[in-house]
Design a protein around this motif. Structure first.
Motif, PDB file in Angstrom:
ATOM      1  N   LEU A  45       0.824  -1.216   0.000  1.00  0.00           N
ATOM      2  CA  LEU A  45       0.000   0.000   0.000  1.00  0.00           C
ATOM      3  C   LEU A  45       0.855   1.262   0.000  1.00  0.00           C
ATOM      4  O   LEU A  45       0.483   2.266  -0.604  1.00  0.00           O
ATOM      5  N   GLU A  46       1.990   1.225   0.694  1.00  0.00           N
ATOM      6  CA  GLU A  46       2.835   2.413   0.760  1.00  0.00           C
ATOM      7  C   GLU A  46       3.591   2.651  -0.542  1.00  0.00           C
ATOM      8  O   GLU A  46       3.959   3.780  -0.844  1.00  0.00           O
ATOM      9  N   ALA A  47       3.854   1.603  -1.321  1.00  0.00           N
ATOM     10  CA  ALA A  47       4.572   1.738  -2.591  1.00  0.00           C
ATOM     11  C   ALA A  47       3.660   1.330  -3.745  1.00  0.00           C
ATOM     12  O   ALA A  47       3.923   0.361  -4.457  1.00  0.00           O
ATOM     13  N   GLN A  48       2.593   2.068  -3.930  1.00  0.00           N
ATOM     14  CA  GLN A  48       1.635   1.756  -4.989  1.00  0.00           C
ATOM     15  C   GLN A  48       2.135   2.282  -6.331  1.00  0.00           C
ATOM     16  O   GLN A  48       2.838   3.293  -6.390  1.00  0.00           O
ATOM     17  N   LYS A  54      -6.492   8.466  -8.699  1.00  0.00           N
ATOM     18  CA  LYS A  54      -6.456   8.702  -7.258  1.00  0.00           C
ATOM     19  C   LYS A  54      -5.715   9.995  -6.950  1.00  0.00           C
ATOM     20  O   LYS A  54      -4.859  10.427  -7.707  1.00  0.00           O
ATOM     21  N   PRO A  55      -6.043  10.622  -5.811  1.00  0.00           N
ATOM     22  CA  PRO A  55      -5.371  11.879  -5.454  1.00  0.00           C
ATOM     23  C   PRO A  55      -3.869  11.683  -5.270  1.00  0.00           C
ATOM     24  O   PRO A  55      -3.430  10.686  -4.702  1.00  0.00           O
ATOM     25  N   GLY A  56      -3.084  12.612  -5.760  1.00  0.00           N
ATOM     26  CA  GLY A  56      -1.637  12.549  -5.628  1.00  0.00           C
ATOM     27  C   GLY A  56      -1.028  11.390  -6.380  1.00  0.00           C
ATOM     28  O   GLY A  56       0.057  10.935  -6.036  1.00  0.00           O
ATOM     29  N   LEU A  57      -1.722  10.890  -7.384  1.00  0.00           N
ATOM     30  CA  LEU A  57      -1.292   9.749  -8.202  1.00  0.00           C
ATOM     31  C   LEU A  57      -1.043   8.499  -7.348  1.00  0.00           C
ATOM     32  O   LEU A  57      -0.239   7.644  -7.691  1.00  0.00           O
ATOM     33  N   ALA A  58      -1.712   8.399  -6.216  1.00  0.00           N
ATOM     34  CA  ALA A  58      -1.629   7.264  -5.284  1.00  0.00           C
ATOM     35  C   ALA A  58      -0.237   7.102  -4.702  1.00  0.00           C
ATOM     36  O   ALA A  58       0.153   6.003  -4.329  1.00  0.00           O
ATOM     37  N   GLN A  59       0.517   8.178  -4.593  1.00  0.00           N
ATOM     38  CA  GLN A  59       1.877   8.097  -4.059  1.00  0.00           C
ATOM     39  C   GLN A  59       1.962   8.483  -2.587  1.00  0.00           C
ATOM     40  O   GLN A  59       2.965   8.217  -1.944  1.00  0.00           O
ATOM     41  N   HIS A  60       0.948   9.120  -2.057  1.00  0.00           N
ATOM     42  CA  HIS A  60       0.960   9.591  -0.676  1.00  0.00           C
ATOM     43  C   HIS A  60      -0.266   9.014   0.024  1.00  0.00           C
ATOM     44  O   HIS A  60      -1.360   9.563  -0.056  1.00  0.00           O
ATOM     45  N   TYR A  61      -0.085   7.889   0.723  1.00  0.00           N
ATOM     46  CA  TYR A  61      -1.196   7.140   1.308  1.00  0.00           C
ATOM     47  C   TYR A  61      -0.947   6.915   2.789  1.00  0.00           C
ATOM     48  O   TYR A  61       0.143   6.498   3.198  1.00  0.00           O
ATOM     49  N   CYS A  62      -1.936   7.194   3.603  1.00  0.00           N
ATOM     50  CA  CYS A  62      -1.884   6.911   5.044  1.00  0.00           C
ATOM     51  C   CYS A  62      -2.605   5.580   5.273  1.00  0.00           C
ATOM     52  O   CYS A  62      -3.809   5.479   5.042  1.00  0.00           O
ATOM     53  N   VAL A  63      -1.864   4.571   5.711  1.00  0.00           N
ATOM     54  CA  VAL A  63      -2.424   3.231   5.870  1.00  0.00           C
ATOM     55  C   VAL A  63      -3.423   3.184   7.015  1.00  0.00           C
ATOM     56  O   VAL A  63      -4.487   2.569   6.898  1.00  0.00           O
ATOM     57  N   LYS A  67      -6.423   6.884   3.598  1.00  0.00           N
ATOM     58  CA  LYS A  67      -6.654   8.106   2.837  1.00  0.00           C
ATOM     59  C   LYS A  67      -5.481   8.395   1.922  1.00  0.00           C
ATOM     60  O   LYS A  67      -4.330   8.143   2.270  1.00  0.00           O
ATOM     61  N   TYR A  68      -5.808   8.966   0.770  1.00  0.00           N
ATOM     62  CA  TYR A  68      -4.794   9.442  -0.164  1.00  0.00           C
ATOM     63  C   TYR A  68      -4.631  10.950   0.009  1.00  0.00           C
ATOM     64  O   TYR A  68      -5.593  11.655   0.292  1.00  0.00           O
ATOM     65  N   PHE A  69      -3.413  11.439  -0.183  1.00  0.00           N
ATOM     66  CA  PHE A  69      -3.138  12.866  -0.069  1.00  0.00           C
ATOM     67  C   PHE A  69      -2.466  13.362  -1.338  1.00  0.00           C
ATOM     68  O   PHE A  69      -1.816  12.600  -2.056  1.00  0.00           O
TER      69      PHE A  69
END
Length: 127
Positions: A45-48, A54-63, A67-69
């Protein structure tokens, strides 16, 4: 002369009301505890891969919060926020098992039959 009645809102429109209840629905705590916090799944999940939907191209995710940032700065400030810390505290508590849920509903507990006193005919005459 002022307005005589309040403007009507969407209170009577059922579709708008239902959409508001489920719009920003995130994963439940038990889903995150059992699946997402597993080390193998967490690393995935952290290295998608880059996802344009997805927001931020799915690079910034809080497990923990699921949530995506948009940016890394937004994710860093989220980690310091009260919302994230509260969510982490909730995740530290163990999840309910199926057996605990059934016991709470009264399904797994056998309290036995109530003892009913049988009154004999002789005792009835005495009363």
């Amino acid at each position: 002369m002022g307005r005589l009645r309040r403007s009507r809102t969407h209170g009577g429109n059922r579709d708008v009301h239902r959409a508001g209840r489920t719009r920003a629905r995130t994963k439940d705590l038990d889903q995150i505890q059992l699946i997402d916090l597993d080390p193998k799944h967490r690393a995935a999940l952290e290295a998608q891969p880059i996802d344009f939907d997805k927001p931020g191209l799915a690079q910034h995710y809080c497990v923990e919060c699921a949530k995506y940032f948009e940016t890394d700065n937004a994710l860093q400030s989220h980690w310091k926020s009260k919302v994230h810390k509260r969510r982490c505290k909730q995740l530290k508590e163990p999840a309910y098992t199926i057996e605990e849920a059934e016991r709470a509903a009264g399904l797994g507990v056998d309290n036995g039959r109530r003892a009913t006193k049988q009154i004999s005919a002789a005792e009835m005459q005495d009363l």
